[in-house]
Design an enzyme around this catalytic site. Sequence first.
Site, short mmCIF file in Angstrom:
data_model
loop_
_atom_site.label_atom_id
_atom_site.label_comp_id
_atom_site.label_asym_id
_atom_site.label_seq_id
_atom_site.Cartn_x
_atom_site.Cartn_y
_atom_site.Cartn_z
N ASN A 150 -5.03 12.61 1.10
CA ASN A 150 -4.16 11.72 1.88
C ASN A 150 -5.06 10.95 2.85
OD1 ASN A 150 -1.44 10.79 2.44
ND2 ASN A 150 -1.64 11.77 4.43
N LYS A 151 -4.45 10.05 3.60
CA LYS A 151 -5.21 9.16 4.49
C LYS A 151 -6.21 9.94 5.35
CE LYS A 151 -5.12 5.61 4.58
NZ LYS A 151 -6.15 4.81 3.83
N ARG A 163 -7.46 -0.03 -6.75
CA ARG A 163 -7.67 1.03 -5.74
C ARG A 163 -7.82 2.36 -6.47
NH1 ARG A 163 -4.18 1.21 -0.46
NH2 ARG A 163 -6.07 2.27 0.24
N ASP A 188 -1.67 10.88 -1.59
CA ASP A 188 -2.04 9.84 -2.56
C ASP A 188 -2.39 10.43 -3.91
OD1 ASP A 188 -2.77 8.75 0.29
OD2 ASP A 188 -2.34 7.06 -1.03
N ARG A 190 0.87 -1.18 0.00
CA ARG A 190 0.00 0.00 0.00
C ARG A 190 0.90 1.22 0.00
NH1 ARG A 190 2.40 1.72 3.80
NH2 ARG A 190 0.85 3.35 3.98
N GLY A 191 0.30 2.41 -0.05
CA GLY A 191 1.10 3.63 -0.18
C GLY A 191 1.24 3.96 -1.67
N ALA A 192 1.06 5.24 -1.99
CA ALA A 192 0.91 5.63 -3.40
C ALA A 192 2.06 5.17 -4.31
CB ALA A 192 0.70 7.14 -3.48
N GLN A 217 -1.96 2.27 10.13
CA GLN A 217 -0.68 2.26 9.42
C GLN A 217 0.40 3.03 10.18
OE1 GLN A 217 -3.64 2.91 8.00
NE2 GLN A 217 -3.67 2.44 5.82
O1 MRU Z 1 -4.43 3.27 2.33
P1 MRU Z 1 -2.94 3.41 2.24
O2 MRU Z 1 -2.21 2.76 3.37
O3 MRU Z 1 -2.41 2.98 0.88
O4 MRU Z 1 -2.72 4.97 2.35
C1 MRU Z 1 -1.41 5.47 2.31
C2 MRU Z 1 -1.35 6.90 2.61
O5 MRU Z 1 -2.34 7.59 2.79
C3 MRU Z 1 -0.01 7.52 2.59
O6 MRU Z 1 0.05 8.58 3.50
C4 MRU Z 1 0.19 8.04 1.17
O7 MRU Z 1 0.23 6.98 0.26
C5 MRU Z 1 1.34 8.87 0.99
S1 MRU Z 1 2.73 7.93 1.15
C6 MRU Z 1 3.84 7.89 0.17
#
Ligand code: MRU
Length: 362
Positions: A256-257, A93, A246, A53-55, A205
């Site tokens: 973002n999250k 996603r 993201d 996960r993570g962009a 996370q």
């Molecule tokens: O749902 P996730 O765990 O994929 O979400 C990740 C985030 O929101 C991170 O903060 C985001 O990808 C930036 S990280 C490089």
Amino acid sequence: MRIGNTHFRSIWLADDPGVVRVIDQRKLPFEFELMELTSLDDACYAISDMVVRGAPLIGVTAAYGLYLAALKSQAKNWCDELKAAADKLLATRPTAVNLKYALDLGLAELNCTGTREGMIDRLFHLAMALAEEEVKRCRMIGEHGVDLITECYEKKKAPVNILTHCNAGWLACVDYGTATAPIYKAHDEGIPVHVWVDETRPRNQGARLTAYELGEHGVAHTVIVDNAGGHLMQEGMVDMVIVGSDRTTRNGDVANKIGTYLKALAARDNNIPFYVALPTSTIDMNLSHGREIEIENRDAEEVSHMPGWDDEQMKSSRVRVLPSGSDIVNPGFDVTPSRLVTKLITEKGLCPATEEAIRELF
Ligand code: MRU
């Protein structure tokens, strides 16, 4: 980045070029397990079930997924199969734009009049190059962002307290991380830093991944519940906020999250700088405003149940945390308007979150 004394990336190609290895992030920090991806379906599963996960990491995994799809494709229909594979990966996603970014790069390589072997080779090199590029971008985010921390330390002459949300660390990228890159760089240069880690419900996370990463690297950190950040800001215990993104639209609005927006509001109310660290692969120039971003709605079970580690049974466990009859809504991301963002930290340097400045980056 370090786990024990070993240097890891979050994704890499095994000696067998038909096998891509990833760290299973669903199990961290309690169990360290690798997962092997050998097919398109494996890559789709890894992204949608949040093994990865993570962009930036989602984007790199998609690039490898397209390569694996080419490897497994049938001699006759390979071109159609690859177009369908890209669609399938894109549907895993919706919010992180790096997925589309990586797939667009892959589709630009698609030459249906060429050979399947040539296509496999191009997609292989593309995935490898994209992984390297994301590593370089994150390293450069660290180079540019560290000055903000150094300046703060020189004024304050005491450890710099940085609040971060979710995991925008090396696990979310390929190496270094986005929000964490300036933090690791400052720490490695001997600047005393301390990180407030938002636990980041519902999937935690922050508590599970960011705390793990920072701990393995030896960075001082404290995990807080998501609602503690505003109070700590009022008490003068936060010098700056650094988060990842993201998808950032061309006017500087930042998805973002979920929960990031509330931290930006609290930071503004307390005159605390709010920085967003992101590679340019996370900027969506096609969208002019954050309200155009598709926000992922995630499973209700992420809210109704909490996974964790049972110390007595020495195994992972899962418990219900609310009454079974309650309705649940679970948006995975929120949008922080550009006016609340002090600066973007990109691999090309710092820039205001405005359309004019973002266009100049490109
Ligand atoms: O749902 P996730 O765990 O994929 O979400 C990740 C985030 O929101 C991170 O903060 C985001 O990808 C930036 S990280 C490089």
